[in-house]
Design a protein around this motif. Structure first.
Motif, PDB file in Angstrom:
ATOM      1  N   LEU A   5       9.168  11.589  15.865  1.00 34.74           N
ATOM      2  CA  LEU A   5       8.571  10.598  16.758  1.00 34.74           C
ATOM      3  C   LEU A   5       7.075  10.519  16.461  1.00 34.74           C
ATOM      4  N   PHE A   6       6.668   9.494  15.723  1.00 33.55           N
ATOM      5  CA  PHE A   6       5.255   9.334  15.400  1.00 33.55           C
ATOM      6  C   PHE A   6       4.991   7.898  14.989  1.00 33.55           C
ATOM      7  N   ASN A   7       3.721   7.550  14.899  1.00 36.91           N
ATOM      8  CA  ASN A   7       3.396   6.220  14.395  1.00 36.91           C
ATOM      9  C   ASN A   7       2.290   6.303  13.356  1.00 36.91           C
ATOM     10  N   ILE A   8       2.293   5.324  12.471  1.00 40.72           N
ATOM     11  CA  ILE A   8       1.348   5.248  11.366  1.00 40.72           C
ATOM     12  C   ILE A   8       0.533   3.981  11.528  1.00 40.72           C
ATOM     13  N   ASP A   9      -0.773   4.088  11.451  1.00 46.39           N
ATOM     14  CA  ASP A   9      -1.647   2.911  11.421  1.00 46.39           C
ATOM     15  C   ASP A   9      -1.971   2.621   9.957  1.00 46.39           C
ATOM     16  N   MET A  10      -1.595   1.430   9.511  1.00 46.24           N
ATOM     17  CA  MET A  10      -1.744   1.079   8.099  1.00 46.24           C
ATOM     18  C   MET A  10      -2.465  -0.255   7.968  1.00 46.24           C
ATOM     19  N   ILE A  11      -3.294  -0.385   6.936  1.00 49.49           N
ATOM     20  CA  ILE A  11      -3.967  -1.638   6.631  1.00 49.49           C
ATOM     21  C   ILE A  11      -3.726  -1.996   5.168  1.00 49.49           C
ATOM     22  N   ARG A  12      -3.831  -3.284   4.858  1.00 49.42           N
ATOM     23  CA  ARG A  12      -3.764  -3.744   3.473  1.00 49.42           C
ATOM     24  C   ARG A  12      -5.180  -4.035   3.001  1.00 49.42           C
ATOM     25  N   GLU A  13      -5.591  -3.460   1.889  1.00 48.60           N
ATOM     26  CA  GLU A  13      -6.928  -3.721   1.376  1.00 48.60           C
ATOM     27  C   GLU A  13      -7.094  -5.208   1.107  1.00 48.60           C
ATOM     28  N   HIS A  14      -8.136  -5.785   1.670  1.00 42.72           N
ATOM     29  CA  HIS A  14      -8.346  -7.232   1.567  1.00 42.72           C
ATOM     30  C   HIS A  14      -8.481  -7.650   0.103  1.00 42.72           C
TER      31      HIS A  14
ATOM     32  N   ASP B 145      -0.627  -5.358  -2.599  1.00 39.74           N
ATOM     33  CA  ASP B 145       0.204  -4.164  -2.490  1.00 39.74           C
ATOM     34  C   ASP B 145      -0.576  -2.855  -2.431  1.00 39.74           C
ATOM     35  N   VAL B 146      -1.853  -2.908  -2.046  1.00 39.32           N
ATOM     36  CA  VAL B 146      -2.639  -1.678  -1.884  1.00 39.32           C
ATOM     37  C   VAL B 146      -2.851  -1.449  -0.389  1.00 39.32           C
ATOM     38  N   PHE B 147      -2.292  -0.372   0.121  1.00 38.98           N
ATOM     39  CA  PHE B 147      -2.324  -0.083   1.545  1.00 38.98           C
ATOM     40  C   PHE B 147      -3.050   1.240   1.800  1.00 38.98           C
ATOM     41  N   TYR B 148      -3.634   1.326   2.991  1.00 34.93           N
ATOM     42  CA  TYR B 148      -4.301   2.553   3.414  1.00 34.93           C
ATOM     43  C   TYR B 148      -3.703   3.003   4.752  1.00 34.93           C
ATOM     44  N   VAL B 149      -3.337   4.253   4.838  1.00 39.31           N
ATOM     45  CA  VAL B 149      -2.969   4.856   6.119  1.00 39.31           C
ATOM     46  C   VAL B 149      -4.254   5.419   6.720  1.00 39.31           C
ATOM     47  N   ILE B 150      -4.639   4.886   7.872  1.00 46.29           N
ATOM     48  CA  ILE B 150      -5.906   5.296   8.468  1.00 46.29           C
ATOM     49  C   ILE B 150      -5.718   6.244   9.650  1.00 46.29           C
ATOM     50  N   ASP B 151      -4.481   6.375  10.127  1.00 50.02           N
ATOM     51  CA  ASP B 151      -4.256   7.275  11.261  1.00 50.02           C
ATOM     52  C   ASP B 151      -2.770   7.563  11.385  1.00 50.02           C
ATOM     53  N   ILE B 152      -2.440   8.756  11.889  1.00 48.29           N
ATOM     54  CA  ILE B 152      -1.072   9.131  12.231  1.00 48.29           C
ATOM     55  C   ILE B 152      -1.122   9.767  13.612  1.00 48.29           C
ATOM     56  N   ASN B 153      -0.236   9.324  14.498  1.00 46.11           N
ATOM     57  CA  ASN B 153      -0.204   9.851  15.862  1.00 46.11           C
ATOM     58  C   ASN B 153       1.200  10.353  16.170  1.00 46.11           C
ATOM     59  N   TYR B 154       1.314  11.564  16.709  1.00 43.88           N
ATOM     60  CA  TYR B 154       2.630  12.060  17.080  1.00 43.88           C
ATOM     61  C   TYR B 154       2.934  11.709  18.531  1.00 43.88           C
ATOM     62  N   PHE B 155       4.190  11.386  18.789  1.00 46.16           N
ATOM     63  CA  PHE B 155       4.716  10.967  20.086  1.00 46.16           C
ATOM     64  C   PHE B 155       3.817   9.907  20.733  1.00 46.16           C
ATOM     65  N   PRO B 156       3.707   8.737  20.101  1.00 46.08           N
ATOM     66  CA  PRO B 156       2.874   7.657  20.645  1.00 46.08           C
ATOM     67  C   PRO B 156       3.567   6.958  21.812  1.00 46.08           C
ATOM     68  N   GLY B 157       2.896   5.978  22.403  1.00 48.89           N
ATOM     69  CA  GLY B 157       3.475   5.198  23.489  1.00 48.89           C
ATOM     70  C   GLY B 157       4.427   4.153  22.943  1.00 48.89           C
ATOM     71  N   TYR B 158       5.724   4.415  23.043  1.00 48.19           N
ATOM     72  CA  TYR B 158       6.708   3.485  22.476  1.00 48.19           C
ATOM     73  C   TYR B 158       6.931   2.249  23.329  1.00 48.19           C
ATOM     74  N   GLY B 159       6.392   2.238  24.539  1.00 54.25           N
ATOM     75  CA  GLY B 159       6.530   1.053  25.380  1.00 54.25           C
ATOM     76  C   GLY B 159       5.836  -0.163  24.806  1.00 54.25           C
ATOM     77  N   LYS B 160       5.052   0.014  23.751  1.00 51.84           N
ATOM     78  CA  LYS B 160       4.310  -1.089  23.154  1.00 51.84           C
ATOM     79  C   LYS B 160       5.131  -1.876  22.137  1.00 51.84           C
TER      80      LYS B 160
END
Length: 221
Positions: free
Chosen positions: A167-176, A180-195
């Motif tokens: 149970l976790f979420n990944i915050d990812m961005i695509r380099e402008h 096909d070049v992506f950056y993972v900028i954050d990982i959070n365990y047990f995030p708010g799934y109500g979103k």
């Protein structure tokens, strides 16, 4: 946790996944410029609280444009190089084997001209919150197109194994300017799934799957 992403080789999955260069600062604010120089980080820098405790302050981001303003920040914090990404962030929610992706508006691009003219530290209280949903926005396809499914599935599978999390979420961005070049900028365990849409069904299926898996492993008599 981002180091686990940096150690992955996903070049065969329709994209490249990177992590921004970053450093952790625990000392007094006056030490920040030295720590940034020692780590070889380039401005502008995103500053994030080191500890996330559910309060509003723990979700604040700061964007530092110049070296002299770094001492205005309050450690402990994480300093991360800013990557232009078209102002859109992908929040990838992992629920066991299930993967759900939503788009959120994020920090806008910063031009070299702007970087040369602007100074100071700017506060952003709740970037990419649920209220900043971009799923229904008329986005440029080069910015809003979701990361390839095969890339997300491989990334989620590898991180489940390396982190020992389901149970976790990944915050990812695509380099402008890239596809096909992506950056993972954050990982959070047990995030708010109500979103995420239909989270009740997704989470219920996950819990039922856990029970069924445990039942199948019980010794027969």
């Amino acid at each position: 946790m981002l180091q686990d992403v940096a150690d992955l080789d996903l070049s065969d999955c329709q994209g490249k996944v990177c992590v921004p260069r970053q450093t952790v600062v625990n000392k007094d604010p006056l030490s920040i410029p030295h720590e940034v120089m020692k780590a070889g980080l380039k401005l502008p820098l995103v500053a994030k609280p080191l500890v996330v405790d559910g309060t509003a302050k723990s979700h604040e981001l700061f964007l530092a444009y110049d070296e002299f303003s770094l001492s205005e920040l309050e450690p402990p914090l994480v300093l991360q190089e800013f990557v232009n990404h078209g102002g859109v962030l992908f929040k990838i929610y992992i629920v066991g084997e299930a993967i759900k992706v939503v788009r959120r508006f994020s920090l806008p691009n910063i031009s070299k001209r702007e970087l040369a003219k602007v100074a100071g530290v700017f506060r952003f209280p709740r970037v990419s919150s649920a209220a900043a949903s971009a799923d229904d926005a008329d986005l440029d396809p080069s910015v809003g197109e979701l990361p390839p499914r095969s890339l997300l599935e491989r990334l989620a599978r590898e991180l489940r194994l390396r982190l020992g999390l389901q149970l976790f979420n990944i915050d990812m961005i695509r380099e402008h300017g890239t596809k096909d070049v992506f950056y993972v900028i954050d990982i959070n365990y047990f995030p708010g799934y109500g979103k995420i849409p239909d989270y009740e069904h997704t989470f219920t299926d996950f819990l039922v799957g856990l029970v069924q898996s445990k039942y199948r492993k019980r010794p027969t008599t």
